[in-house]
Scaffold this motif. Sequence first.
Motif, mmCIF file in Angstrom:
data_model
loop_
_atom_site.group_PDB
_atom_site.id
_atom_site.type_symbol
_atom_site.label_atom_id
_atom_site.label_comp_id
_atom_site.label_asym_id
_atom_site.label_seq_id
_atom_site.Cartn_x
_atom_site.Cartn_y
_atom_site.Cartn_z
ATOM 1 N N LYS A 1 45.514 43.419 49.038
ATOM 2 C CA LYS A 1 46.499 42.501 49.634
ATOM 3 C C LYS A 1 46.017 41.064 49.546
ATOM 4 O O LYS A 1 46.797 40.146 49.244
ATOM 5 C CB LYS A 1 46.759 42.894 51.090
ATOM 6 C CG LYS A 1 47.531 44.195 51.246
ATOM 7 C CD LYS A 1 47.669 44.578 52.712
ATOM 8 C CE LYS A 1 48.407 45.899 52.891
ATOM 9 N NZ LYS A 1 48.470 46.313 54.319
ATOM 10 N N ILE A 2 44.723 40.852 49.796
ATOM 11 C CA ILE A 2 44.163 39.500 49.663
ATOM 12 C C ILE A 2 44.228 39.059 48.209
ATOM 13 O O ILE A 2 44.573 37.909 47.900
ATOM 14 C CB ILE A 2 42.708 39.460 50.177
ATOM 15 C CG1 ILE A 2 42.642 39.837 51.654
ATOM 16 C CG2 ILE A 2 42.095 38.070 49.951
ATOM 17 C CD1 ILE A 2 41.228 40.013 52.182
ATOM 18 N N GLY A 3 43.914 39.981 47.309
ATOM 19 C CA GLY A 3 43.918 39.659 45.884
ATOM 20 C C GLY A 3 45.287 39.307 45.335
ATOM 21 O O GLY A 3 45.390 38.672 44.282
ATOM 22 N N LEU A 4 46.339 39.723 46.026
ATOM 23 C CA LEU A 4 47.701 39.407 45.587
ATOM 24 C C LEU A 4 48.195 38.064 46.110
ATOM 25 O O LEU A 4 49.234 37.563 45.666
ATOM 26 C CB LEU A 4 48.669 40.507 46.037
ATOM 27 C CG LEU A 4 48.609 41.826 45.260
ATOM 28 C CD1 LEU A 4 49.457 42.877 45.951
ATOM 29 C CD2 LEU A 4 49.058 41.635 43.820
ATOM 30 N N TYR B 1 42.766 35.113 41.792
ATOM 31 C CA TYR B 1 41.307 35.089 41.830
ATOM 32 C C TYR B 1 40.804 35.587 40.479
ATOM 33 O O TYR B 1 41.410 36.471 39.874
ATOM 34 C CB TYR B 1 40.768 35.998 42.930
ATOM 35 C CG TYR B 1 41.145 35.576 44.331
ATOM 36 C CD1 TYR B 1 40.398 34.624 45.017
ATOM 37 C CD2 TYR B 1 42.252 36.127 44.967
ATOM 38 C CE1 TYR B 1 40.740 34.237 46.308
ATOM 39 C CE2 TYR B 1 42.600 35.745 46.254
ATOM 40 C CZ TYR B 1 41.843 34.799 46.914
ATOM 41 O OH TYR B 1 42.190 34.418 48.193
ATOM 42 N N ALA B 2 39.688 35.026 40.010
ATOM 43 C CA ALA B 2 39.131 35.411 38.717
ATOM 44 C C ALA B 2 40.231 35.321 37.659
ATOM 45 O O ALA B 2 40.896 34.299 37.537
ATOM 46 C CB ALA B 2 38.517 36.810 38.788
ATOM 47 N N PHE B 3 40.457 36.415 36.928
ATOM 48 C CA PHE B 3 41.468 36.409 35.867
ATOM 49 C C PHE B 3 42.884 36.466 36.437
ATOM 50 O O PHE B 3 43.850 36.117 35.764
ATOM 51 C CB PHE B 3 41.203 37.614 34.942
ATOM 52 C CG PHE B 3 41.948 37.574 33.644
ATOM 53 C CD1 PHE B 3 41.630 36.651 32.669
ATOM 54 C CD2 PHE B 3 42.979 38.469 33.403
ATOM 55 C CE1 PHE B 3 42.327 36.619 31.464
ATOM 56 C CE2 PHE B 3 43.676 38.449 32.204
ATOM 57 C CZ PHE B 3 43.353 37.521 31.233
ATOM 58 N N GLY B 4 42.999 36.956 37.670
ATOM 59 C CA GLY B 4 44.301 36.967 38.336
ATOM 60 C C GLY B 4 45.287 37.964 37.768
ATOM 61 O O GLY B 4 46.496 37.690 37.706
ATOM 62 N N VAL B 5 44.805 39.145 37.380
ATOM 63 C CA VAL B 5 45.673 40.139 36.740
ATOM 64 C C VAL B 5 46.761 40.624 37.691
ATOM 65 O O VAL B 5 47.939 40.693 37.330
ATOM 66 C CB VAL B 5 44.853 41.348 36.243
ATOM 67 C CG1 VAL B 5 45.761 42.340 35.526
ATOM 68 C CG2 VAL B 5 43.746 40.882 35.318
ATOM 69 N N ASP C 1 40.333 41.824 41.022
ATOM 70 C CA ASP C 1 40.311 40.355 40.868
ATOM 71 C C ASP C 1 39.474 39.714 41.969
ATOM 72 O O ASP C 1 38.561 38.917 41.703
ATOM 73 C CB ASP C 1 41.738 39.791 40.965
ATOM 74 C CG ASP C 1 42.582 40.021 39.729
ATOM 75 O OD1 ASP C 1 42.034 40.042 38.623
ATOM 76 O OD2 ASP C 1 43.802 40.179 39.883
ATOM 77 N N PHE C 2 39.813 40.053 43.204
ATOM 78 C CA PHE C 2 39.150 39.423 44.349
ATOM 79 C C PHE C 2 37.676 39.804 44.393
ATOM 80 O O PHE C 2 36.810 38.961 44.647
ATOM 81 C CB PHE C 2 39.847 39.849 45.644
ATOM 82 C CG PHE C 2 39.307 39.183 46.876
ATOM 83 C CD1 PHE C 2 39.569 37.848 47.127
ATOM 84 C CD2 PHE C 2 38.530 39.885 47.784
ATOM 85 C CE1 PHE C 2 39.069 37.224 48.265
ATOM 86 C CE2 PHE C 2 38.028 39.275 48.923
ATOM 87 C CZ PHE C 2 38.296 37.945 49.164
ATOM 88 N N ARG C 3 37.390 41.064 44.135
ATOM 89 C CA ARG C 3 36.012 41.542 44.210
ATOM 90 C C ARG C 3 35.140 40.903 43.129
ATOM 91 O O ARG C 3 34.032 40.440 43.398
ATOM 92 C CB ARG C 3 35.996 43.062 44.057
ATOM 93 C CG ARG C 3 34.614 43.656 43.986
ATOM 94 C CD ARG C 3 34.669 45.168 43.936
ATOM 95 N NE ARG C 3 33.322 45.683 43.795
ATOM 96 C CZ ARG C 3 32.736 45.959 42.637
ATOM 97 N NH1 ARG C 3 33.419 45.806 41.511
ATOM 98 N NH2 ARG C 3 31.501 46.391 42.596
ATOM 99 N N MET C 4 35.625 40.864 41.900
ATOM 100 C CA MET C 4 34.824 40.330 40.805
ATOM 101 C C MET C 4 34.725 38.807 40.855
ATOM 102 O O MET C 4 33.851 38.211 40.231
ATOM 103 C CB MET C 4 35.391 40.784 39.451
ATOM 104 C CG MET C 4 35.526 42.298 39.318
ATOM 105 S SD MET C 4 34.027 43.203 39.778
ATOM 106 C CE MET C 4 33.069 43.031 38.292
ATOM 107 N N GLY D 1 29.887 44.643 30.517
ATOM 108 C CA GLY D 1 29.350 43.927 31.667
ATOM 109 C C GLY D 1 30.399 43.653 32.726
ATOM 110 O O GLY D 1 31.594 43.609 32.460
ATOM 111 N N ALA D 2 29.928 43.465 33.942
ATOM 112 C CA ALA D 2 30.825 43.153 35.059
ATOM 113 C C ALA D 2 31.203 41.679 35.016
ATOM 114 O O ALA D 2 30.353 40.821 34.801
ATOM 115 C CB ALA D 2 30.139 43.490 36.374
ATOM 116 N N LYS D 3 32.473 41.406 35.233
ATOM 117 C CA LYS D 3 32.986 40.041 35.210
ATOM 118 C C LYS D 3 34.438 40.058 35.655
ATOM 119 O O LYS D 3 35.028 41.124 35.845
ATOM 120 C CB LYS D 3 32.850 39.395 33.819
ATOM 121 C CG LYS D 3 33.748 39.989 32.735
ATOM 122 C CD LYS D 3 33.252 41.284 32.220
ATOM 123 C CE LYS D 3 34.196 41.857 31.153
ATOM 124 N NZ LYS D 3 33.944 43.277 30.936
ATOM 125 N N GLY D 4 35.039 38.903 35.779
ATOM 126 C CA GLY D 4 36.410 38.824 36.247
ATOM 127 C C GLY D 4 37.386 39.635 35.423
ATOM 128 O O GLY D 4 38.337 40.220 35.946
#
Length: 428
Positions: free
Chosen positions: A209-212, A216-220, A250-253, A358-361
């Motif tokens: 919900k926060i990520g929407l 954030y990051a790539f914003g998928v 998105d939010f986490r990465m 690798g981990a990333k947005g």
Amino acid sequence: MDMNLVLNAIKAEMKPSMGCTEPVAIALAVSRTCELLTQPAEKLDMVISSNIFKNAYSVQIPNTGTCGIELACVLGMLLSKPGNTMEICAGIKPEHVEQAKKLVADGFVNVKVLKSSQFYIECTATNATETANTITVDSHDNLVFSKKNDEVLVDNYTTEYATSEEKEEGGFDVTQHTFREFYDWANEIDVADLQFIKEAIDMNMEIAKIGLEKKYAFGVGPSIQNMISKGMMSNDVVNAVRSIPAAAADFRMWGGNGSVMTFCGSGNQGISATLPMAVFAEKMGIPEEKLLRAEFMAMLMIMYMKKHVGRLSPVCGAMVAGTGSAAGMTYMLGGTYEQIDGAVQNMMGSVAGIFCDGAKGGCAVKVSACAGEAVYAAMYAMDGSIIPVTDGINSTKAEDTAKNLAKLSHEALDGLDMKVIEIMQTKK
């Protein structure tokens, strides 16, 4: 089968974590090492496996606005105290970041990379009079060795590891069972015992919900929602299943200040193991009881696959978790076991080739893709369309197809991690 053993095995694979689990695991390992010293460390020497390096190199660390393996190490030292967990980054303050950046610039940390995909973090912290050393293997918080000066404090670092996951799981070895058994157990288990799964879904949904709320990051996640609102994408179950897990990733990465429930050591796997099925159930009007049974079965399948492929591997974890989701969605649609097996085959025959760089947005793109493909894999199977055994790595049974994927991961892709690291460090 004693269902308490099975439930405890699943619960052992579920832990809250703030931020990508690899830099967090590094910070936690340093924190535990520095706990052994009576005076602050003056130098850190790290040895980490290639997969740890690859996943910690580009992803943002929570509450820092930036990334960096050396930075994660120093922050672990600055935040060192008894009782730290995989949520250690919650304690990061701006002053910690500034101090850590200065120490990194001064050469406080030395990092060596092992050409191995085994999960391995070794930390040596020294000051003028003391030396502390720890080793973490197999999973993100599994410390198996510690020593201060010449005194060994913990030594479970043997060829078999005395704290192996099988022993931690109370003797339950998921690889000794079949997907058919997981399906049968899902039908038989008391749903009241599965409320911990509902709690994990709720926890990860809050992050989504926060990520929407914004990109954030790539914003998928928000991007898919924006395209739906503009009529450029359809407002259907597939795009809902794609957008909501992606928003959480998105939010986490991005390094957001919030924890997710991990699964098998990964936050994105935790997201991919919970949210796609939860969103699917909501959109398709599936009762909560059936959702929780589906999640239970899917989590056991994911654990089975991860045991063979590896906790960290060249193969994308969102794909493995998405395969479990496809099975769970088929279960929720009332599919037979043969159709559930077929959904797994459909995923393995289509997106199993997604590798981890690798981990990333941008990981949110893979989370989204695998979640959406899980819906298609389930619906194809329900319609009688199943990739046959004559195709590629697909075998007669889903378990064998998973083992074939593991064979590729261990034998054909064993040099991938180091090549990814080389590209990371040399690209302009």
